[in-house]
Write a protein that holds these residues in place. Structure first.
Motif, short mmCIF file in Angstrom:
data_model
loop_
_atom_site.label_atom_id
_atom_site.label_comp_id
_atom_site.label_asym_id
_atom_site.label_seq_id
_atom_site.Cartn_x
_atom_site.Cartn_y
_atom_site.Cartn_z
N PRO A 3 11.66 24.26 3.30
CA PRO A 3 10.92 25.20 4.16
C PRO A 3 9.81 25.92 3.41
CG PRO A 3 13.19 25.93 3.79
CD PRO A 3 13.09 24.55 3.27
N LEU A 4 10.08 26.34 2.16
CA LEU A 4 9.05 27.02 1.38
C LEU A 4 7.91 26.07 1.04
CD1 LEU A 4 11.21 29.17 -1.05
CD2 LEU A 4 9.58 30.01 0.65
N ASP A 5 8.28 24.83 0.67
CA ASP A 5 7.27 23.82 0.38
C ASP A 5 6.36 23.62 1.58
OD1 ASP A 5 7.98 23.12 -2.20
OD2 ASP A 5 9.53 21.74 -1.55
N ARG A 6 6.98 23.52 2.76
CA ARG A 6 6.19 23.27 3.97
C ARG A 6 5.21 24.40 4.24
NH1 ARG A 6 10.45 20.73 6.76
NH2 ARG A 6 11.12 22.70 7.61
N ALA A 7 5.66 25.64 3.97
CA ALA A 7 4.81 26.80 4.24
C ALA A 7 3.50 26.74 3.47
CB ALA A 7 5.57 28.09 3.93
N VAL A 8 3.56 26.19 2.23
CA VAL A 8 2.33 26.12 1.44
C VAL A 8 1.79 24.70 1.36
CG1 VAL A 8 2.72 28.18 0.07
CG2 VAL A 8 3.70 26.01 -0.66
N GLY A 9 2.42 23.77 2.12
CA GLY A 9 1.90 22.40 2.20
C GLY A 9 2.13 21.57 0.96
N LEU A 10 3.32 21.69 0.39
CA LEU A 10 3.64 20.90 -0.80
C LEU A 10 4.80 19.95 -0.52
CD1 LEU A 10 3.48 23.56 -3.65
CD2 LEU A 10 1.78 21.85 -3.05
N SER A 11 4.96 18.95 -1.37
CA SER A 11 6.08 18.02 -1.26
C SER A 11 6.69 17.81 -2.63
CB SER A 11 5.61 16.66 -0.74
OG SER A 11 4.96 16.79 0.47
N GLU A 12 7.90 17.26 -2.60
CA GLU A 12 8.60 16.94 -3.84
C GLU A 12 8.86 15.45 -3.84
OE1 GLU A 12 12.16 19.47 -5.16
OE2 GLU A 12 13.03 17.63 -4.38
N VAL A 55 12.15 14.11 -10.81
CA VAL A 55 11.78 14.77 -9.56
C VAL A 55 10.49 15.54 -9.81
CG1 VAL A 55 12.50 16.36 -7.77
CG2 VAL A 55 14.21 15.05 -8.99
N ILE A 56 9.40 15.10 -9.21
CA ILE A 56 8.12 15.77 -9.41
C ILE A 56 7.90 16.74 -8.26
CG2 ILE A 56 5.66 15.45 -9.86
CD1 ILE A 56 6.24 12.54 -10.47
N PRO A 57 8.00 18.04 -8.52
CA PRO A 57 7.82 19.02 -7.43
C PRO A 57 6.36 19.40 -7.31
CG PRO A 57 8.56 20.15 -9.38
CD PRO A 57 8.33 18.72 -9.79
N GLY A 58 6.05 20.15 -6.25
CA GLY A 58 4.75 20.80 -6.13
C GLY A 58 3.57 19.87 -6.02
N LEU A 59 3.72 18.76 -5.30
CA LEU A 59 2.58 17.88 -5.06
C LEU A 59 2.04 18.17 -3.68
CD1 LEU A 59 4.14 14.54 -6.32
CD2 LEU A 59 2.34 15.81 -7.45
N PRO A 60 0.70 18.31 -3.52
CA PRO A 60 0.15 18.45 -2.17
C PRO A 60 0.55 17.23 -1.34
CG PRO A 60 -1.51 18.93 -3.81
CD PRO A 60 -0.33 18.42 -4.55
N GLU A 61 0.83 17.46 -0.06
CA GLU A 61 1.38 16.39 0.78
C GLU A 61 0.62 15.08 0.66
OE1 GLU A 61 2.20 17.47 4.91
OE2 GLU A 61 2.90 19.39 4.11
N GLN A 62 -0.70 15.19 0.74
CA GLN A 62 -1.54 14.00 0.67
C GLN A 62 -1.32 13.26 -0.65
OE1 GLN A 62 -3.43 13.31 3.31
NE2 GLN A 62 -4.00 11.36 2.42
N ASP A 63 -1.35 14.01 -1.75
CA ASP A 63 -1.16 13.43 -3.07
C ASP A 63 0.19 12.75 -3.18
OD1 ASP A 63 -3.48 14.65 -3.51
OD2 ASP A 63 -2.88 15.72 -5.34
N ALA A 64 1.22 13.42 -2.65
CA ALA A 64 2.57 12.88 -2.76
C ALA A 64 2.65 11.52 -2.07
CB ALA A 64 3.58 13.84 -2.15
N GLU A 65 2.04 11.43 -0.88
CA GLU A 65 2.11 10.16 -0.17
C GLU A 65 1.31 9.08 -0.87
OE1 GLU A 65 1.44 11.07 4.01
OE2 GLU A 65 3.24 12.29 3.83
#
Lengths: 161, 555
Positions: free
Chosen positions: A112-121, A134-144
């Motif tokens: 939920p916190l990740d979603r609020a700032v638009g991040l993915s793990e 486990v790489i945390p804190g990737l912007p959604e686009q970057d993660a995909e």
């Protein structure tokens, strides 16, 4: 104190600074819950020295939150020719290298916190449970993008178990 | 779904015919030509087959024996009372019971329960079918709740044939195909004993990627044994060695003598602990004069006796031999087991020596494999490759499981790895400042790359050498905490599939660790690229393997 364990000449890609917020808020919530919970005995019984537990817990969490920006800066990953290298940790430094061919699957999680700032793990799973990349804190686009890239790389370097 | 053929007469479930030996000839063969006896080729033809008719009885075997035991004991009491005219209260109860009309009802209930359970057993046997194709092995079972389990042949981690004592009497065997994963085994229980060996050969040949040109079919149709020959063949099977002389080189490369086996058990940790406990208790009894103390340790001793007994019978008739399709390990006196590990299925090897074994020079070899058993006892059995052996045995077994370490240079390094104390050898060991963390072993604590494996040497008191084939490594990591950083040290970890061995070595110089980390990683990438052991016989097979989806889910 000597410098931390690192690979010589490595160019690490860091994670989003916004991840600091996620980490700090997460720690803050846990810290408040734990401090409040452990102070209940003191309030109920009125025994003064029992307050040591919530106070020390609170201090630990405050130090931890203060260190969060440095800890987030310490997280890094690197896509080399044949393997993914991942680094994290300030006190307890850990550097892992995983050959692409060893990939069993890639997971993308959003709390939920990740979603609020638009991040993915992004989680890179191999046959060994202890790999733990486990790489945390990737912007959604970057993660995909990273996921697709890793899958493509793994496909070209497939190996057995 | 094809109709499962019924090769045996279900009316006579007690006759242990070889299952899956259909009498009608002329079935089309799969694309892979198998060099195995006719019976096994029939079972591996991709059609659905049934298991041994005695399966329900063997699966519920213990319960069955227990129920019969209870009935016999009770009947004996009544019988004795009738003969000797005891006329106990119990007997009078039976008489009164017989006079009342309840008797008919009771008999009826018993008959109905019997019929239902027999019917249930028969149905479950009919619904329990399996098939083996060139790609996978699949089992369907269950009456109300159907399960369907598939395993991919190229992901086989080992094939295990076990024969519990009861099953052996019936000439049946359990064949387990282990694929990678927690408790991910496809179990064919039970098959005909001889058929199981041939079927394993067939599965291994299918899995190995043998192509038609390589195989020349042998073995005529297996003749069904007559009833006269049946007893003889049963006895022969019971006495036969665990390794089939036709399919494996007859002699095992390691023999464990009974004295050595007993010695190794007596000198093992639990025994020593028990002896110390016994001494303590006896002293207490003598000083306090209270015999009651003995009862405190009695349960512990019974447990220990059971543990030692099971280890003893399990290690009796131990054999290990190399076959074309991998290493075959067999053991067991009454209940026997033998497992075939295809090449490249061993993810880590540990040669270790408990302290008490040092005067005798004995070593133990454990392995990590990708398939794990759920129960801890069978897991220990599966992960212990050599229960006890001397240095020569260790070298022979290591050569078998890691054939690339056979050259003189590797052998020397292995010997250094197992030898006591510190030497000027190729192992990169901990610096002197690490003596604070490794009091006795800092001179020994080290690593080296041997041929295509990574060797980690650890421990001065409990000596061990961990070998990880580079082609099987999953990843590698280096770690340090605040203490290690201050001392300029670091820890190196090689990640393999889960098992009893963790390939970790700590308290090494930091620069050495960083250098080794890079070296190991490059070696691992290279080794994984050239590795073709998942289809070990198809030379130059493409390195692509199918998607990691085993074991597939339950339908």
């Amino acid at each position: 104190m000597t410098e931390r364990l690192d690979l010589p000449g490595a160019e690490w890609r860091g994670v989003s600074r916004k991840y600091t917020i996620v980490e700090a808020v997460g720690l803050l919530i846990t810290g408040i819950v734990l401090t409040v919970a452990t102070s209940i005995p003191t309030v109920l019984t009125g025994i003064q020295w029992l307050a040591v537990i919530p106070v020390s817990l609170g201090i630990i969490f405050i130090i931890n939150i203060a260190l969060t920006p440095r800890r987030v800066r310490a997280i890094g990953y690197m896509l080399r020719e044949d393997d993914l290298v991942f680094r994290r940790g300030l006190m307890f430094r850990r550097v892992v290298a995983v050959p692409y061919g060893r990939m069993q699957l890639v997971d993308i999680n959003r709390g939920p916190l990740d979603r609020a700032v638009g991040l993915s793990e992004l989680k890179f799973v191999t046959a060994a449970a202890s790999t733990g990349v486990v790489i945390p804190g990737l912007p959604e686009q970057d993660a995909e993008e990273l996921r697709d890239r890793l899958v493509a790389l793994a496909e070209s370097r497939r190996a057995g178990l | 779904m094809s109709d499962p053929r019924d090769p045996f007469d279900p009316g006579e479930p007690g006759v242990p015919l070889e299952p899956g030996v259909p009498l009608e000839p002329g079935e089309p063969l799969g694309p892979v030509e198998l060099n195995v006896p006719e019976s096994a080729r029939r079972l591996a033809d991709g059609e659905w087959h049934r298991l041994h008719p005695a399966t329900p009885f063997l699966r519920g075997g213990i319960a069955f024996v227990a129920i019969i035991g209870v009935i016999v004991v009770n009947a004996r009491d009544v019988f004795l009372d009738v003969i000797f005219g005891g006329g106990s209260r119990e007997l009078r109860f039976f008489e009164r019971f017989a006079e009342s009309s309840l008797l008919i009802l009771a008999i009826l209930a018993v008959v109905v329960i019997l019929l239902l359970s027999v019917g249930g057993f028969y149905l479950s046997w009919r619904m329990h079918t399996f098939r083996i194709t060139d790609e996978l092995v699949e089992v369907r079972s269950g009456i109300l709740f159907r399960t369907n389990r598939r395993g991919r042949l190229d992901r086989i981690q080992g094939i295990n044939i076990s024969r519990p004592f009861l099953a052996r009497l019936f000439g049946a065997a359990k064949l387990e195909v282990n694929v990678a994963g927690q408790d991910a085994n496809v179990e064919l229980a039970y098959l005909g004993s001889k058929g199981a060996d041939d079927l394993r050969l067939a599965i291994l040949q299918l899995a190995s990627g043998t192509r038609a040109a390589e195989a020349a079919a042998i073995a005529g149709p297996a003749a069904l044994p007559g009833v006269g020959g049946l007893v003889e063949s049963r006895v022969n099977e019971l006495l036969a060695p665990e390794l089939d002389p036709n399919t494996a080189p007859p002699e095992s490369i390691v023999r464990i003598g009974i004295p050595r086996l007993i010695g190794s058990l007596l000198l093992s940790g639990p025994t020593v602990f028990a002896i110390l406990a016994a001494i303590g208790i006896i002293t207490t009894v003598i000083t306090t004069g209270d015999v009651g103390w003995i009862f405190i340790i009695l349960p512990g001793f019974l447990g220990l006796a059971g543990y030692l007994g099971s280890r003893l019978t399990r290690s009796l008739r131990y054999s290990i031999a190399s076959t074309a399709d991998g290493i075959r390990v067999g053991y067991g006196l009454l209940s026997t087991t033998n497992e075939t590990l295809p090449p490249g299925r061993i993810h880590a090897v540990e040669v270790s020596q408990p302290l008490m074994w040092r005067p005798a020079g004995w070593w133990e070899i454990k392995i990590n494999t990708a398939s794990q058993a759920a129960s801890s006892s069978s897991a220990t059995a599966k992960t212990t490759l050599l229960p006890v052996g001397d240095m020569a045995d260790v070298h022979r077994v290591l050569q078998l499981i890691l054939p690339s370490l056979a050259d003189a240079k590797s052998r020397e390094l292995l010997e250094c790895g197992l030898a006591a104390g510190a030497h000027d050898d190729d192992y990169v060991t901990s610096p002197k400042r690490a003596a604070w963390l490794r009091w006795f072993s800092w001179r020994r604590n080290g690593f080296v790359l041997i041929s295509d494996a990574v060797a980690l040497r650890k421990g001065a008191i409990w000596r061990s050498l961990v070998l990880v084939p580079q082609a099987r490594m999953q990843s590698v990591s280096m770690n340090e905490g605040p203490l290690l950083r201050r001392m300029g040290l670091a820890e190196l970890r090689i990640h393999t599939v889960a098992g009893p061995i963790s390939a970790t070595i700590g308290a090494l110089d930091r620069d050495d660790v960083v250098r080794f980390f890079d070296e190991v990683e490059h070696a691992a990438v290279h080794a994984a690229g050239v590795d073709t052991s998942h289809r070990w016989r198809s030379t130059g097979a493409n390195t692509e393997s199918p998607a990691p989806t085993t074991p597939e889910g339950q339908a």
